[in-house]
Structures are given as C-alpha cells and as structure tokens.
Design a protein around this motif. Structure first.
Motif, PDB file in Angstrom:
ATOM      1  N   TYR A  69      -4.268  40.946  -6.830  1.00 36.48           N
ATOM      2  CA  TYR A  69      -4.539  40.223  -5.912  1.00 36.48           C
ATOM      3  C   TYR A  69      -3.249  39.594  -5.012  1.00 36.48           C
ATOM      4  O   TYR A  69      -2.190  39.163  -5.716  1.00 36.48           O
ATOM      5  N   THR A  99      -5.300  35.417  -2.771  1.00 43.10           N
ATOM      6  CA  THR A  99      -6.666  35.740  -2.221  1.00 43.10           C
ATOM      7  C   THR A  99      -7.511  36.677  -2.900  1.00 43.10           C
ATOM      8  O   THR A  99      -6.840  37.945  -3.486  1.00 43.10           O
ATOM      9  N   ARG A 101     -10.755  37.586  -2.040  1.00 44.69           N
ATOM     10  CA  ARG A 101     -11.707  38.171  -1.215  1.00 44.69           C
ATOM     11  C   ARG A 101     -11.270  38.023   0.307  1.00 44.69           C
ATOM     12  O   ARG A 101     -11.063  36.652   0.660  1.00 44.69           O
ATOM     13  N   GLU A 103     -12.568  37.104   2.961  1.00 40.79           N
ATOM     14  CA  GLU A 103     -13.622  36.353   3.606  1.00 40.79           C
ATOM     15  C   GLU A 103     -13.355  34.862   3.962  1.00 40.79           C
ATOM     16  O   GLU A 103     -12.483  34.358   2.789  1.00 40.79           O
ATOM     17  N   THR A 201     -17.031  31.702  -0.923  1.00 44.47           N
ATOM     18  CA  THR A 201     -17.900  32.384   0.293  1.00 44.47           C
ATOM     19  C   THR A 201     -19.192  31.581   0.352  1.00 44.47           C
ATOM     20  O   THR A 201     -19.692  30.764  -0.471  1.00 44.47           O
ATOM     21  N   ASP A 205     -19.166  33.311  -3.972  1.00 48.05           N
ATOM     22  CA  ASP A 205     -18.021  33.956  -4.656  1.00 48.05           C
ATOM     23  C   ASP A 205     -16.600  33.157  -4.315  1.00 48.05           C
ATOM     24  O   ASP A 205     -16.690  32.713  -3.106  1.00 48.05           O
ATOM     25  N   ALA A 207     -13.358  33.335  -3.108  1.00 49.93           N
ATOM     26  CA  ALA A 207     -12.283  34.136  -2.022  1.00 49.93           C
ATOM     27  C   ALA A 207     -11.135  33.903  -2.304  1.00 49.93           C
ATOM     28  O   ALA A 207     -10.316  34.604  -2.066  1.00 49.93           O
ATOM     29  N   CYS A 208     -10.563  32.661  -2.698  1.00 51.17           N
ATOM     30  CA  CYS A 208      -9.107  32.255  -2.870  1.00 51.17           C
ATOM     31  C   CYS A 208      -8.984  31.156  -3.815  1.00 51.17           C
ATOM     32  O   CYS A 208      -9.926  30.194  -4.087  1.00 51.17           O
TER      33      CYS A 208
END
Length: 225
Positions: A69, A99, A101, A103, A201, A205, A207-208
């Motif tokens: 990542y 990060t 995802r 998003e 998100t 989920d 995202a970061c």
C-alpha cells in the motif's frame, strides 16, 4: 466525547496555505513514501527509535487484506515574515497517510490497539502513540523481528536520517533478507503523542490510515506554532 477527527482531506490538499499566530505562513505539499508491505495486514504506527524491534508496539485492531500500500506525507513549508528564501526551507511533516483504497473516506474513527475503548475517552481526549525521538513510522506487525531495536545511534534507520541531516522524510528501510520494510518520517513539531485515524468508505471498508501531527490548524483559527 473523544476528540473529533480534523478535516484530514484538507491537510492533504497541495497548495493549502494557512497562518500561524506568530505571523508565519505554512504551505502544504505532498511527498511520496513508496509502498509499505503488509504481509499480515496488521498495521503498526510508533516512534521507531523507541519501539521498532522491541516487540512492544501493538498493531491496530482495524486490519486490512495483506498487500502493498502506498504511503505519502503532508509536508508543510513554513515561511516567516520578511524572511528571504533559503536553500534549506523549514519543513514539518503534518500527517502521514497509508492508502488502502483509492476512495474518499466518508467517516473517521480513532485507530485503536487491543485494550483501548474510545467510549472511555473524555471530551477532547484521544488515543495515540508516544514520540520521544521526533520520529514516527508505519510497518506490519510481522516485520518487527526484522529490525533490531533502534534506540542506539546505529542501524539502517538511523543511517537514513543521519545522511539526510534529519530532513522530514519519508524514508523506506527494507530488510534484504525478508523484504520487510518500514516507512519512517519526522513527527510534526517533535516529541508528543499523536493520534492515528481510520478512514472508511461508504461501504464501511478501510480506505486509509492517517497519523495527524497537529501542524495544520483547523479552518477556524491559526495554529499556535
């Protein structure tokens, strides 16, 4: 209620400028830190010169799928009134982000380690990791054994910072035998305690993860500096 998350998207806005109460100005830029390998998906954030290789730092309870990542930093360049440009600008790491995802997060929560409960925090309080050597980092829980304790003035992490005259970073240190790596960076104004936030998100989920070093002020007023 615990301390609410700041506007973390704002902290990572290139070109953002803001005042300090003593009259200086900070301007945000981004610095790429390469990819962090999370073979177990269990992220650790700590002061590496205090905890890396000691087995004492615990991973966050919020885990992600194993993988690689990207890490980047929000770096603030600080100028003072009437100060001429120099070859060595004054820079501070405002925040570090991993990060998961690509998003935009729609909600934020404190990243917790086992035994912590955000419901037990009083107004304005937060859980965070302590910094005693002006440095923070990200790495996978399984990687700790690949890096002997770094509190002495030796080792590849120390060498990376020393060779760069303690510039803010980021610095990626990789163990050639295992491929395990650590991404390290200076911690805002220096020593203290700093929170890490989990961005999620709309589906819930991760995202970061973002560690905030309290360098960028809220929009409501100037930072103390």
């Amino acid at each position: 209620m615990p301390m609410p998350a700041p506007d973390l998207a704002r902290i990572f806005t290139p070109g953002l400028s803001f005042p300090y109460e003593w009259g200086g100005t900070g301007t945000v830029s981004l610095a790429a830190g390469g990819e962090l390998w999370l073979p177990t998906g269990r992220l650790v954030a700590c002061d590496p010169f205090v905890a890396l290789g000691s087995g004492e730092a615990e991973p966050f309870t919020a885990a992600v799928p194993p993988g690689r990542y990207p890490v980047d930093l929000s770096v603030v360049t600080i100028t003072r009134p009437g100060e001429p440009p120099t070859g060595t600008p004054h820079r501070r790491v405002a925040a570090a982000r991993l990060t998961v995802r690509a998003e935009p997060p729609v909600s934020w929560e404190l990243a917790l380690v086992p035994g912590q409960d955000a419901a037990e925090l009083a107004d304005g309080e937060f859980y965070g990791y302590g910094v005693d050597a002006g440095t923070g980092c990200f790495y996978d829980a399984a990687c700790d054994d690949s890096f002997p304790a770094s509190e002495d003035d030796e080792g590849p992490l120390w060498d990376a910072f020393e060779a760069a005259d303690w510039a803010p970073g980021p610095y990626t240190i990789t163990d050639p035998d295992t491929g395990h790596n650590v991404v390290a960076f200076s911690s805002g104004w220096g020593d203290g305690a700093y929170p890490t936030w989990v961005g999620r998100t709309a589906r819930g989920d991760i995202a970061c993860f973002v560690t905030d070093f309290f360098v960028v002020p809220p929009e409501s007023g100037p930072a103390p500096g």
